[in-house]
Design a protein around this motif. Sequence first.
Motif, PDB file in Angstrom:
ATOM      1  N   ALA A 259       0.834  -1.208   0.000  1.00 42.31           N
ATOM      2  CA  ALA A 259       0.000   0.000   0.000  1.00 42.31           C
ATOM      3  C   ALA A 259       0.865   1.252   0.000  1.00 42.31           C
ATOM      4  O   ALA A 259       0.640   2.175  -0.791  1.00 42.31           O
ATOM      5  CB  ALA A 259      -0.922  -0.009   1.213  1.00 42.31           C
ATOM      6  N   VAL A 260       1.901   1.299   0.865  1.00 42.26           N
ATOM      7  CA  VAL A 260       2.679   2.542   0.936  1.00 42.26           C
ATOM      8  C   VAL A 260       3.533   2.741  -0.311  1.00 42.26           C
ATOM      9  O   VAL A 260       3.703   3.870  -0.772  1.00 42.26           O
ATOM     10  CB  VAL A 260       3.550   2.621   2.207  1.00 42.26           C
ATOM     11  CG1 VAL A 260       2.716   2.965   3.398  1.00 42.26           C
ATOM     12  CG2 VAL A 260       4.367   1.395   2.437  1.00 42.26           C
ATOM     13  N   VAL A 261       4.072   1.632  -0.880  1.00 43.45           N
ATOM     14  CA  VAL A 261       4.879   1.782  -2.097  1.00 43.45           C
ATOM     15  C   VAL A 261       4.002   2.258  -3.242  1.00 43.45           C
ATOM     16  O   VAL A 261       4.405   3.094  -4.057  1.00 43.45           O
ATOM     17  CB  VAL A 261       5.607   0.462  -2.437  1.00 43.45           C
ATOM     18  CG1 VAL A 261       6.275   0.553  -3.781  1.00 43.45           C
ATOM     19  CG2 VAL A 261       6.642   0.147  -1.385  1.00 43.45           C
ATOM     20  N   THR A 262       2.755   1.756  -3.312  1.00 44.33           N
ATOM     21  CA  THR A 262       1.826   2.203  -4.349  1.00 44.33           C
ATOM     22  C   THR A 262       1.515   3.688  -4.181  1.00 44.33           C
ATOM     23  O   THR A 262       1.454   4.426  -5.172  1.00 44.33           O
ATOM     24  CB  THR A 262       0.523   1.399  -4.280  1.00 44.33           C
ATOM     25  OG1 THR A 262       0.858   0.020  -4.200  1.00 44.33           O
ATOM     26  CG2 THR A 262      -0.333   1.644  -5.481  1.00 44.33           C
ATOM     27  N   ALA A 263       1.343   4.113  -2.933  1.00 45.59           N
ATOM     28  CA  ALA A 263       0.999   5.515  -2.696  1.00 45.59           C
ATOM     29  C   ALA A 263       2.075   6.434  -3.244  1.00 45.59           C
ATOM     30  O   ALA A 263       1.785   7.536  -3.722  1.00 45.59           O
ATOM     31  CB  ALA A 263       0.804   5.756  -1.197  1.00 45.59           C
ATOM     32  N   PHE A 264       3.336   5.992  -3.209  1.00 47.24           N
ATOM     33  CA  PHE A 264       4.439   6.863  -3.655  1.00 47.24           C
ATOM     34  C   PHE A 264       4.348   7.150  -5.152  1.00 47.24           C
ATOM     35  O   PHE A 264       4.821   8.196  -5.607  1.00 47.24           O
ATOM     36  CB  PHE A 264       5.782   6.198  -3.323  1.00 47.24           C
ATOM     37  CG  PHE A 264       6.943   7.142  -3.379  1.00 47.24           C
ATOM     38  CD1 PHE A 264       7.009   8.207  -2.513  1.00 47.24           C
ATOM     39  CD2 PHE A 264       7.968   6.970  -4.289  1.00 47.24           C
ATOM     40  CE1 PHE A 264       8.076   9.089  -2.549  1.00 47.24           C
ATOM     41  CE2 PHE A 264       9.035   7.851  -4.333  1.00 47.24           C
ATOM     42  CZ  PHE A 264       9.085   8.906  -3.454  1.00 47.24           C
TER      43      PHE A 264
ATOM     44  N   ILE B 121      -6.853  11.949  -2.549  1.00 46.25           N
ATOM     45  CA  ILE B 121      -7.677  11.094  -1.687  1.00 46.25           C
ATOM     46  C   ILE B 121      -7.140   9.671  -1.692  1.00 46.25           C
ATOM     47  O   ILE B 121      -7.080   8.997  -0.654  1.00 46.25           O
ATOM     48  CB  ILE B 121      -9.148  11.110  -2.180  1.00 46.25           C
ATOM     49  CG1 ILE B 121      -9.702  12.523  -2.141  1.00 46.25           C
ATOM     50  CG2 ILE B 121     -10.006  10.188  -1.349  1.00 46.25           C
ATOM     51  CD1 ILE B 121      -9.834  13.082  -0.779  1.00 46.25           C
ATOM     52  N   VAL B 122      -6.695   9.216  -2.886  1.00 44.14           N
ATOM     53  CA  VAL B 122      -6.176   7.846  -2.989  1.00 44.14           C
ATOM     54  C   VAL B 122      -4.915   7.699  -2.137  1.00 44.14           C
ATOM     55  O   VAL B 122      -4.742   6.706  -1.433  1.00 44.14           O
ATOM     56  CB  VAL B 122      -5.897   7.493  -4.462  1.00 44.14           C
ATOM     57  CG1 VAL B 122      -5.126   6.194  -4.567  1.00 44.14           C
ATOM     58  CG2 VAL B 122      -7.197   7.378  -5.204  1.00 44.14           C
ATOM     59  N   VAL B 123      -4.034   8.729  -2.177  1.00 47.75           N
ATOM     60  CA  VAL B 123      -2.805   8.646  -1.382  1.00 47.75           C
ATOM     61  C   VAL B 123      -3.151   8.583   0.106  1.00 47.75           C
ATOM     62  O   VAL B 123      -2.612   7.750   0.848  1.00 47.75           O
ATOM     63  CB  VAL B 123      -1.885   9.853  -1.689  1.00 47.75           C
ATOM     64  CG1 VAL B 123      -0.722   9.883  -0.719  1.00 47.75           C
ATOM     65  CG2 VAL B 123      -1.359   9.776  -3.095  1.00 47.75           C
ATOM     66  N   LEU B 124      -4.078   9.430   0.544  1.00 52.20           N
ATOM     67  CA  LEU B 124      -4.470   9.416   1.964  1.00 52.20           C
ATOM     68  C   LEU B 124      -5.071   8.064   2.350  1.00 52.20           C
ATOM     69  O   LEU B 124      -4.796   7.528   3.420  1.00 52.20           O
ATOM     70  CB  LEU B 124      -5.485  10.530   2.242  1.00 52.20           C
ATOM     71  CG  LEU B 124      -4.904  11.940   2.349  1.00 52.20           C
ATOM     72  CD1 LEU B 124      -6.018  12.957   2.403  1.00 52.20           C
ATOM     73  CD2 LEU B 124      -4.045  12.052   3.586  1.00 52.20           C
ATOM     74  N   TYR B 125      -5.881   7.502   1.431  1.00 49.38           N
ATOM     75  CA  TYR B 125      -6.507   6.208   1.694  1.00 49.38           C
ATOM     76  C   TYR B 125      -5.454   5.110   1.808  1.00 49.38           C
ATOM     77  O   TYR B 125      -5.475   4.293   2.716  1.00 49.38           O
ATOM     78  CB  TYR B 125      -7.502   5.909   0.573  1.00 49.38           C
ATOM     79  CG  TYR B 125      -8.030   4.502   0.577  1.00 49.38           C
ATOM     80  CD1 TYR B 125      -8.933   4.096   1.548  1.00 49.38           C
ATOM     81  CD2 TYR B 125      -7.620   3.585  -0.382  1.00 49.38           C
ATOM     82  CE1 TYR B 125      -9.409   2.814   1.564  1.00 49.38           C
ATOM     83  CE2 TYR B 125      -8.092   2.292  -0.365  1.00 49.38           C
ATOM     84  CZ  TYR B 125      -8.980   1.908   0.606  1.00 49.38           C
ATOM     85  OH  TYR B 125      -9.447   0.634   0.629  1.00 49.38           O
ATOM     86  N   LEU B 126      -4.478   5.124   0.852  1.00 50.28           N
ATOM     87  CA  LEU B 126      -3.432   4.093   0.877  1.00 50.28           C
ATOM     88  C   LEU B 126      -2.563   4.230   2.127  1.00 50.28           C
ATOM     89  O   LEU B 126      -2.030   3.242   2.622  1.00 50.28           O
ATOM     90  CB  LEU B 126      -2.563   4.192  -0.377  1.00 50.28           C
ATOM     91  CG  LEU B 126      -3.214   3.688  -1.664  1.00 50.28           C
ATOM     92  CD1 LEU B 126      -2.354   4.027  -2.861  1.00 50.28           C
ATOM     93  CD2 LEU B 126      -3.430   2.191  -1.594  1.00 50.28           C
ATOM     94  N   LEU B 127      -2.424   5.469   2.653  1.00 46.27           N
ATOM     95  CA  LEU B 127      -1.638   5.648   3.871  1.00 46.27           C
ATOM     96  C   LEU B 127      -2.378   5.134   5.102  1.00 46.27           C
ATOM     97  O   LEU B 127      -1.775   4.914   6.145  1.00 46.27           O
ATOM     98  CB  LEU B 127      -1.286   7.125   4.066  1.00 46.27           C
ATOM     99  CG  LEU B 127      -0.111   7.636   3.254  1.00 46.27           C
ATOM    100  CD1 LEU B 127       0.067   9.118   3.460  1.00 46.27           C
ATOM    101  CD2 LEU B 127       1.159   6.909   3.641  1.00 46.27           C
ATOM    102  N   THR B 128      -3.693   4.942   4.999  1.00 42.86           N
ATOM    103  CA  THR B 128      -4.451   4.401   6.133  1.00 42.86           C
ATOM    104  C   THR B 128      -4.298   2.887   6.221  1.00 42.86           C
ATOM    105  O   THR B 128      -4.391   2.314   7.304  1.00 42.86           O
ATOM    106  CB  THR B 128      -5.944   4.756   5.988  1.00 42.86           C
ATOM    107  OG1 THR B 128      -6.037   6.143   5.729  1.00 42.86           O
ATOM    108  CG2 THR B 128      -6.709   4.440   7.251  1.00 42.86           C
ATOM    109  N   ILE B 129      -4.059   2.232   5.071  1.00 42.15           N
ATOM    110  CA  ILE B 129      -4.016   0.760   5.048  1.00 42.15           C
ATOM    111  C   ILE B 129      -2.966   0.174   5.993  1.00 42.15           C
ATOM    112  O   ILE B 129      -3.268  -0.790   6.692  1.00 42.15           O
ATOM    113  CB  ILE B 129      -3.838   0.270   3.589  1.00 42.15           C
ATOM    114  CG1 ILE B 129      -5.138   0.532   2.834  1.00 42.15           C
ATOM    115  CG2 ILE B 129      -3.497  -1.214   3.555  1.00 42.15           C
ATOM    116  CD1 ILE B 129      -5.137   0.024   1.439  1.00 42.15           C
ATOM    117  N   PRO B 130      -1.706   0.725   6.076  1.00 43.42           N
ATOM    118  CA  PRO B 130      -0.742   0.125   7.008  1.00 43.42           C
ATOM    119  C   PRO B 130      -1.259   0.028   8.439  1.00 43.42           C
ATOM    120  O   PRO B 130      -1.086  -1.015   9.085  1.00 43.42           O
ATOM    121  CB  PRO B 130       0.451   1.066   6.936  1.00 43.42           C
ATOM    122  CG  PRO B 130       0.365   1.687   5.623  1.00 43.42           C
ATOM    123  CD  PRO B 130      -1.067   1.770   5.270  1.00 43.42           C
ATOM    124  N   THR B 131      -1.959   1.076   8.917  1.00 44.19           N
ATOM    125  CA  THR B 131      -2.476   1.029  10.288  1.00 44.19           C
ATOM    126  C   THR B 131      -3.439  -0.139  10.457  1.00 44.19           C
ATOM    127  O   THR B 131      -3.391  -0.870  11.441  1.00 44.19           O
ATOM    128  CB  THR B 131      -3.190   2.349  10.616  1.00 44.19           C
ATOM    129  OG1 THR B 131      -2.388   3.421  10.154  1.00 44.19           O
ATOM    130  CG2 THR B 131      -3.402   2.492  12.093  1.00 44.19           C
TER     131      THR B 131
END
Lengths: 150, 313
Positions: free
Chosen positions: B79-84, B103-113
Amino acid sequence: MSLVKKIVTWARIKSPWILHFNTGACNACDIEIIAALTPRYDLERFGIILKGTPRHADILVCSGPVTSQIKDRLIRIYEQMPEPKFVVAVGTCACSGGVFDGCYNVESGINAVIPVSAYIPGCPASPKAIIDGVVKLLTSLEEKEEAIKR
Amino acid sequence: MLGMLFSILIFPGLLFVSVFGLSVEYIDRKIYARLQNRLGPPWFQPVADLIKLLAKEDIIPKAANQNMFKLAPLFALTAVVTAFLYIPLWNKESLFSFNGDIIVVLYLLTIPTLAFFIGGWYSTSLYARIGSVRSLTQLFAYEVPLFMGILSSALLAGSWSLKEIINFYAGHNWFWFFNLLGFAITLVSFLGKLEKTPFDIPEAETEVVAGSFTEYSGRLFAFLRLTLDVEMVVGSALLAAVFLPFGFSLPPVFAFVLFMIKILFIVSLISLLRTIVARLRMDQMIDFCWKFMVPLAFLQILINLIIKGIILR
């Protein structure tokens, strides 16, 4: 293959994470171990970090003689650590049982229960002695790898 | 097709962002050590840690759910690598830019948690369960000011695409100056996402051993550590793109170097913050987020609406 092995050995020597476990010490060795981890001695220079869980640790630092109460716990903690793992006995009591050797509730030193890689004598062992002992353990690892290669 | 694979796997994808994440971890630890008046780790420390963990034994607890336990770290890293890939690095447009990518970047940053929660929950250790519940509780506190802070800047630009936002600020020089309050709010909430010191309640060593990571060892733990490093890079890059949106019209090489400098600036701010503050309790953290950060974020939105209504009309 040998290059990969060399890199892995290098990484292991450069990043030893420790777990501190009191097996029945009088607290003097524990205070010295904590002192060795303070910014004054700055063990992060050697990549040493104190970890809270045995799953992350490479080196188990034990202090004190093994009491019958703690024996099962010590074995359990040791078995929870992932391979490769090493044990360092800090203080005279951990090395041989010290003055408590032969007591009705004490099983001698750490090596009576689990295999030990390095012994650091002293009552209590000073922080400098502890750092020296850990560095000697790491260099001995390097030499062992060299010997296997030859 | 080959070019796309190259950008996903090598530059600016997996390989580049991993190496950059490791160097950022080194810089973070070095600044932390220097501020505590000690020498700090040598430059190769994060690499040595990673290789050592990759070569260690993988222990999976018998009681744990095997699949969930193994998949959670991989989901987080992916998820975080995709967000980059959605963050513009050397010009105004990222590689896969589209309307709504912020919005997609913020969403992908939520997935690790969420992945940390799932991994910790299914490892069935008590400490891991307490840690994962704490990280989820924390999520509901910092996520709101984080989203409001970042989207207030987008509100001023009138678009939800990073490309349009950067274009707007390129056309209106120094307008990003109005967003400094939002920048501060987002930076502080971002510490919660990274589980860094004022908000490191989920992995508080003195309370819950290592939080949701308690049962992880070897390769899976290496992925989790890499995830946190990459998350730091992605978050800092998002902050740099949204709140310091200048210099993207330079030639690509200079723009890239300038962007890296901006990321490192934000990373050093994060290290500074985590050095000078102590850990809060969970109730204090939630109070702080809802009583101070959210009203301040509302104030930022109000300021931006007033600017939009009066100056930009």
